[in-house]
Design an enzyme around this catalytic site. Structure first.
Site, PDB file in Angstrom:
ATOM      1  N   HIS A 243     -34.568  -2.298  24.862  1.00 19.76           N
ATOM      2  CA  HIS A 243     -35.912  -1.712  24.239  1.00 19.76           C
ATOM      3  C   HIS A 243     -36.446  -2.785  23.122  1.00 19.76           C
ATOM      4  O   HIS A 243     -37.535  -3.390  23.069  1.00 19.76           O
ATOM      5  CB  HIS A 243     -35.701  -0.512  23.794  1.00 19.76           C
ATOM      6  CG  HIS A 243     -35.373   0.421  24.790  1.00 19.76           C
ATOM      7  ND1 HIS A 243     -36.035   1.259  25.626  1.00 19.76           N
ATOM      8  CD2 HIS A 243     -33.882   1.178  24.778  1.00 19.76           C
ATOM      9  CE1 HIS A 243     -35.542   2.089  26.063  1.00 19.76           C
ATOM     10  NE2 HIS A 243     -34.033   2.171  25.735  1.00 19.76           N
TER      11      HIS A 243
HETATM   12  C1  BDR Z   1     -35.224   3.377  21.318  1.00 18.44           C
HETATM   13  O1  BDR Z   1     -34.433   4.388  20.645  1.00 18.44           O
HETATM   14  C2  BDR Z   1     -33.211   3.798  20.304  1.00 18.44           C
HETATM   15  O2  BDR Z   1     -32.140   4.447  20.879  1.00 18.44           O
HETATM   16  C3  BDR Z   1     -33.043   2.504  20.847  1.00 18.44           C
HETATM   17  O3  BDR Z   1     -32.605   1.452  19.752  1.00 18.44           O
HETATM   18  C4  BDR Z   1     -34.695   2.146  20.694  1.00 18.44           C
HETATM   19  O4  BDR Z   1     -35.095   1.661  19.648  1.00 18.44           O
HETATM   20  C5  BDR Z   1     -35.541   3.587  22.763  1.00 18.44           C
HETATM   21  O5  BDR Z   1     -35.920   4.858  23.000  1.00 18.44           O
END
Ligand code: BDR
Ligand code: CA
Length: 313
Positions: A243
């Protein structure tokens, strides 16, 4: 090209860690003024420590790391150890950092930096819940027009939710903070799940990191090996989304992404939809656009960029 000045606000997290590595590996395009830690994937004592571990892994122990808010503005903290492990950086064992945590609060650092740097020159890059950014904007409203842009990972429209059926984790953890940021009038670029779920690791992509033969390359491969298990099981996909590096990749190669400038509002009250990013993708309201909301990514180009840059460390 002069390097863009950024502050990375983060809750590492393996994907946050890869984003930090990408930024620190790209000094021609990006100058990291500081890293501000926030509670999110794991509690604050771990996120600030993890941020320093990653800076040392990148060979950049001079990077300034500040600790920020330990809890959301109006709610108890929700964490994501089920994805990231109990340290937030589970996977290979890493040594404790020796570089110091900076004195002072992350929110003060954000405010002071925005006041000290030329107006319109500093970009904020939040990769976790938006608590630190919202507290800074609330405490010092004069900084809003001085921010060049806020480029954040959070939210979803077509993909809807990952922590609840309706909400993405970063927005869900602190919806009041997200609401402040989305109403701030600061130009926003949003990397939602709609993009990041197209940036999946695959065996060849992970092996390309490992084949770099460097400590950061091996670490990225092993981190992704770790959290891939969870996403594969949940989504039945080939790999896991990286992400947060999408935020940093956009700063370097905006041509890898496509989206629409639309209105996005945050649900702060819904019984079932708390933390939902209500994105007017089809422009069915007359609410003014407030965010460049991304939807498409050239995933091969993204992984080529990541591998090449991690290889520079
Ligand atoms: C986001 O949530 C976190 O677990 C990850 O680092 C990312 O920023 C994805 O939903
Ligand atoms: Ca994160």
């Amino acid at each position: 090209m002069t390097a863009r000045k950024i502050i990375i606000d983060t809750d590492p997290g393996q994907d946050d860690a890869v984003a930090i590595l990408l930024a620190l590996a790209s000094p021609d395009e990006i100058e990291v003024l500081g890293i501000t830690a926030v509670a999110g994937n794991v509690p604050l004592p771990l996120t600030q420590k993890n941020a320093r571990i990653v800076c040392e892994l990148a060979g950049k122990p001079q990077t300034r790391v500040f600790a920020g808010c330990a809890a959301p503005i109006a709610r108890p903290l929700v964490t994501a150890e089920h994805v990231h492990g109990k340290t937030g950086l589970d996977g290979p064992q890493l040594p404790d950092p020796t570089m110091p945590l900076q004195d002072g609060h992350a929110v003060d650092f954000i405010i002071e930096t925005l006041r000290a740097e030329p107006a319109g020159s500093v970009t904020l890059c939040p990769l976790g819940p938006l608590t630190n950014i919202a507290v800074a904007l609330t405490r010092a409203p004069d900084i809003a027009p001085r921010i060049r842009e806020i480029v954040l990972m959070g939210g979803a429209y077509f993909e809807v939710g990952n922590i609840t059926p309706a909400a993405e984790f970063n927005i869900y953890v602190d919806p009041e903070a997200a609401d402040i940021v989305f109403r701030s009038g600061v130009p926003l670029v949003v990397m939602p799940l709609d993009v990041t779920h197209k940036a999946l690791t695959t065996r060849p992509r992970i092996e390309a990191f490992r084949a770099l033969g460097t400590a950061p390359g091996r670490m990225v491969a092993e981190w992704t090996d770790f959290f891939e298990r969870f996403d594969k099981e949940k989504y039945g996909s080939d790999g896991a989304p990286l992400h947060d590096p999408c935020v940093i990749a956009w700063l370097i190669r905006p041509d890898l992404f496509q989206g629409r400038h639309i209105n996005v509002m945050i649900e702060t009250k819904g019984d079932f939809t708390l933390g939902m990013t209500v994105a007017d993708w089809w422009r069915v309201t007359d609410r003014a656009p407030n965010a460049m909301f991304m939807r498409e990514i050239d995933a091969d180009g993204f992984y080529r960029l990541l591998t090449e840059r991690i290889g520079r460390l």
